[in-house]
Write a protein that holds these residues in place. Structure first.
Motif, PDB file in Angstrom:
ATOM      1  N   MET A   1      77.718-108.313 -25.507  1.00 35.96           N
ATOM      2  CA  MET A   1      76.661-107.591 -24.797  1.00 35.96           C
ATOM      3  C   MET A   1      77.028-107.342 -23.286  1.00 35.96           C
ATOM      4  N   GLN A   2      76.656-106.324 -22.816  1.00 33.08           N
ATOM      5  CA  GLN A   2      77.143-105.884 -21.432  1.00 33.08           C
ATOM      6  C   GLN A   2      75.886-105.973 -20.702  1.00 33.08           C
ATOM      7  N   LEU A   3      75.919-107.022 -19.593  1.00 31.84           N
ATOM      8  CA  LEU A   3      74.842-107.268 -18.684  1.00 31.84           C
ATOM      9  C   LEU A   3      74.747-106.577 -17.383  1.00 31.84           C
ATOM     10  N   ASP A   4      75.828-105.576 -17.313  1.00 31.05           N
ATOM     11  CA  ASP A   4      75.760-104.774 -16.237  1.00 31.05           C
ATOM     12  C   ASP A   4      75.992-103.419 -16.259  1.00 31.05           C
ATOM     13  N   ASN A   5      75.488-102.811 -17.390  1.00 33.12           N
ATOM     14  CA  ASN A   5      75.370-101.297 -17.889  1.00 33.12           C
ATOM     15  C   ASN A   5      74.917-100.508 -16.654  1.00 33.12           C
ATOM     16  N   ALA A   6      75.756 -99.715 -15.895  1.00 34.32           N
ATOM     17  CA  ALA A   6      75.054 -99.095 -14.840  1.00 34.32           C
ATOM     18  C   ALA A   6      74.116 -98.184 -15.317  1.00 34.32           C
ATOM     19  N   GLN A   7      74.245 -97.409 -16.366  1.00 39.92           N
ATOM     20  CA  GLN A   7      73.308 -96.267 -16.963  1.00 39.92           C
ATOM     21  C   GLN A   7      71.797 -97.073 -17.100  1.00 39.92           C
ATOM     22  N   THR A   8      71.887 -98.070 -17.906  1.00 40.27           N
ATOM     23  CA  THR A   8      70.754 -98.973 -18.485  1.00 40.27           C
ATOM     24  C   THR A   8      70.221 -99.323 -16.894  1.00 40.27           C
ATOM     25  N   ILE A   9      70.862 -99.774 -16.158  1.00 39.42           N
ATOM     26  CA  ILE A   9      70.410-100.203 -14.750  1.00 39.42           C
ATOM     27  C   ILE A   9      69.393 -99.070 -14.050  1.00 39.42           C
ATOM     28  N   HIS A  10      70.078 -97.916 -13.902  1.00 38.17           N
ATOM     29  CA  HIS A  10      69.761 -96.489 -13.286  1.00 38.17           C
ATOM     30  C   HIS A  10      68.371 -96.172 -14.096  1.00 38.17           C
ATOM     31  N   GLU A  11      68.343 -96.378 -15.510  1.00 38.21           N
ATOM     32  CA  GLU A  11      67.078 -95.748 -16.091  1.00 38.21           C
ATOM     33  C   GLU A  11      66.065 -96.903 -15.957  1.00 38.21           C
ATOM     34  N   LEU A  12      66.244 -98.224 -15.998  1.00 38.13           N
ATOM     35  CA  LEU A  12      65.288 -99.233 -15.630  1.00 38.13           C
ATOM     36  C   LEU A  12      64.874 -99.233 -14.451  1.00 38.13           C
ATOM     37  N   THR A  13      65.720 -98.971 -13.473  1.00 35.85           N
ATOM     38  CA  THR A  13      65.207 -98.756 -12.299  1.00 35.85           C
ATOM     39  C   THR A  13      63.980 -97.817 -12.083  1.00 35.85           C
ATOM     40  N   ARG A  14      64.326 -96.489 -12.506  1.00 38.43           N
ATOM     41  CA  ARG A  14      63.449 -95.523 -12.699  1.00 38.43           C
ATOM     42  C   ARG A  14      62.116 -95.778 -13.162  1.00 38.43           C
ATOM     43  N   CYS A  15      62.334 -96.368 -14.320  1.00 42.15           N
ATOM     44  CA  CYS A  15      60.809 -96.916 -15.160  1.00 42.15           C
ATOM     45  C   CYS A  15      60.147 -97.864 -14.194  1.00 42.15           C
ATOM     46  N   SER A  16      60.795 -99.051 -13.703  1.00 40.69           N
ATOM     47  CA  SER A  16      60.315-100.051 -12.710  1.00 40.69           C
ATOM     48  C   SER A  16      59.435 -99.158 -11.678  1.00 40.69           C
ATOM     49  N   ASP A  17      60.149 -98.331 -11.184  1.00 38.60           N
ATOM     50  CA  ASP A  17      59.545 -97.246 -10.004  1.00 38.60           C
ATOM     51  C   ASP A  17      58.328 -96.545 -10.435  1.00 38.60           C
ATOM     52  N   GLN A  18      58.341 -96.193 -11.804  1.00 46.20           N
ATOM     53  CA  GLN A  18      57.443 -95.297 -12.293  1.00 46.20           C
ATOM     54  C   GLN A  18      56.204 -96.342 -12.612  1.00 46.20           C
ATOM     55  N   TYR A  19      56.234 -97.532 -13.021  1.00 48.14           N
ATOM     56  CA  TYR A  19      55.397 -98.623 -13.411  1.00 48.14           C
ATOM     57  C   TYR A  19      54.636 -99.042 -11.815  1.00 48.14           C
ATOM     58  N   GLU A  20      55.325 -99.293 -10.924  1.00 51.43           N
ATOM     59  CA  GLU A  20      54.998 -99.688  -9.513  1.00 51.43           C
ATOM     60  C   GLU A  20      53.849 -98.413  -9.153  1.00 51.43           C
ATOM     61  N   HIS A  21      54.363 -97.132  -9.264  1.00 52.41           N
ATOM     62  CA  HIS A  21      53.644 -96.040  -8.822  1.00 52.41           C
ATOM     63  C   HIS A  21      52.336 -96.078  -9.481  1.00 52.41           C
ATOM     64  N   ALA A  22      52.392 -95.803 -11.002  1.00 55.97           N
ATOM     65  CA  ALA A  22      51.117 -95.917 -11.691  1.00 55.97           C
ATOM     66  C   ALA A  22      50.335 -97.175 -11.465  1.00 55.97           C
ATOM     67  N   LEU A  23      50.815 -98.389 -11.198  1.00 50.95           N
ATOM     68  CA  LEU A  23      49.716 -99.470 -10.849  1.00 50.95           C
ATOM     69  C   LEU A  23      49.152 -99.209  -9.606  1.00 50.95           C
ATOM     70  N   ALA A  24      50.062 -98.922  -8.695  1.00 51.10           N
ATOM     71  CA  ALA A  24      49.310 -98.774  -7.193  1.00 51.10           C
ATOM     72  C   ALA A  24      48.119 -97.519  -7.284  1.00 51.10           C
ATOM     73  N   GLN A  25      48.364 -96.508  -8.249  1.00 52.67           N
ATOM     74  CA  GLN A  25      47.397 -95.475  -8.394  1.00 52.67           C
ATOM     75  C   GLN A  25      46.266 -95.780  -9.489  1.00 52.67           C
ATOM     76  N   ASN A  26      46.371 -96.964 -10.121  1.00 52.64           N
ATOM     77  CA  ASN A  26      45.607 -97.416 -11.229  1.00 52.64           C
ATOM     78  C   ASN A  26      45.377 -96.368 -12.051  1.00 52.64           C
ATOM     79  N   ASN A  27      46.602 -95.937 -12.573  1.00 49.79           N
ATOM     80  CA  ASN A  27      46.835 -94.605 -13.525  1.00 49.79           C
ATOM     81  C   ASN A  27      47.073 -95.148 -15.047  1.00 49.79           C
ATOM     82  N   VAL A  28      45.803 -95.710 -15.392  1.00 46.80           N
ATOM     83  CA  VAL A  28      45.810 -96.585 -16.755  1.00 46.80           C
ATOM     84  C   VAL A  28      46.439 -95.749 -17.909  1.00 46.80           C
ATOM     85  N   ASP A  29      46.436 -94.362 -17.933  1.00 42.71           N
ATOM     86  CA  ASP A  29      46.894 -93.656 -18.939  1.00 42.71           C
ATOM     87  C   ASP A  29      48.685 -93.812 -18.731  1.00 42.71           C
TER      88      ASP A  29
END
Length: 134
Positions: A1-29
């Motif tokens: 198992m690769q614990l440092d896959n750069a592409q996965t890190i990039h994709e999850l960083t983007r997803c985490s950023d999306q989550y934080e933005h939606a949380l801050a805006q209370n965008n429940v959808d």
């Protein structure tokens, strides 16, 4: 198992950023769309245990004003190959001195990355090792 896959890190960083933005805006959808829409999904919150996407969605819609505003202090992204990963995050709610913690397990689905499990907690005022014993 690769614990440092750069592409996965990039994709999850983007997803985490999306989550934080939606949380801050209370965008429940948007928040709902980031979670796996199945009965297997679990979210342990500061004051609630939620099982299944339907319970999580109902909680979000019934929480007046959404999540309290917060600042991310630290984030660690640990890929589990290319199909899953864990986002660990420390935060501080505005007006508080206590540190909050959030862990999310993300899975890579045909419909994009989705949160399968999440846990949110607020740290105690002092570590257990510094409290007097009973």
């Amino acid at each position: 198992m690769q614990l440092d896959n750069a592409q996965t890190i990039h994709e999850l960083t983007r997803c985490s950023d999306q989550y934080e933005h939606a949380l801050a805006q209370n965008n429940v959808d948007a928040l709902d769309a980031l979670f796996w829409q199945g009965p297997q999904t679990v979210r342990y919150g500061v004051g609630e245990n939620l099982y299944g996407a339907a319970e999580i969605a109902a909680f979000r819609r019934n929480r007046a004003g959404g999540s309290p505003p917060r600042t991310v202090l630290r984030r660690t992204i640990t890929p589990l190959g290319t199909e899953a990963g864990v986002v660990s995050l420390e935060f501080r709610r505005d007006g508080s001195t206590r540190t909050g913690r959030q862990m999310q397990t993300w899975i890579n689905t045909p419909n994009g990355w989705k949160i399968l499990a999440a846990h949110v907690s607020i740290m105690a005022e002092q570590p257990e090792t510094e409290r007097p014993t009973l």
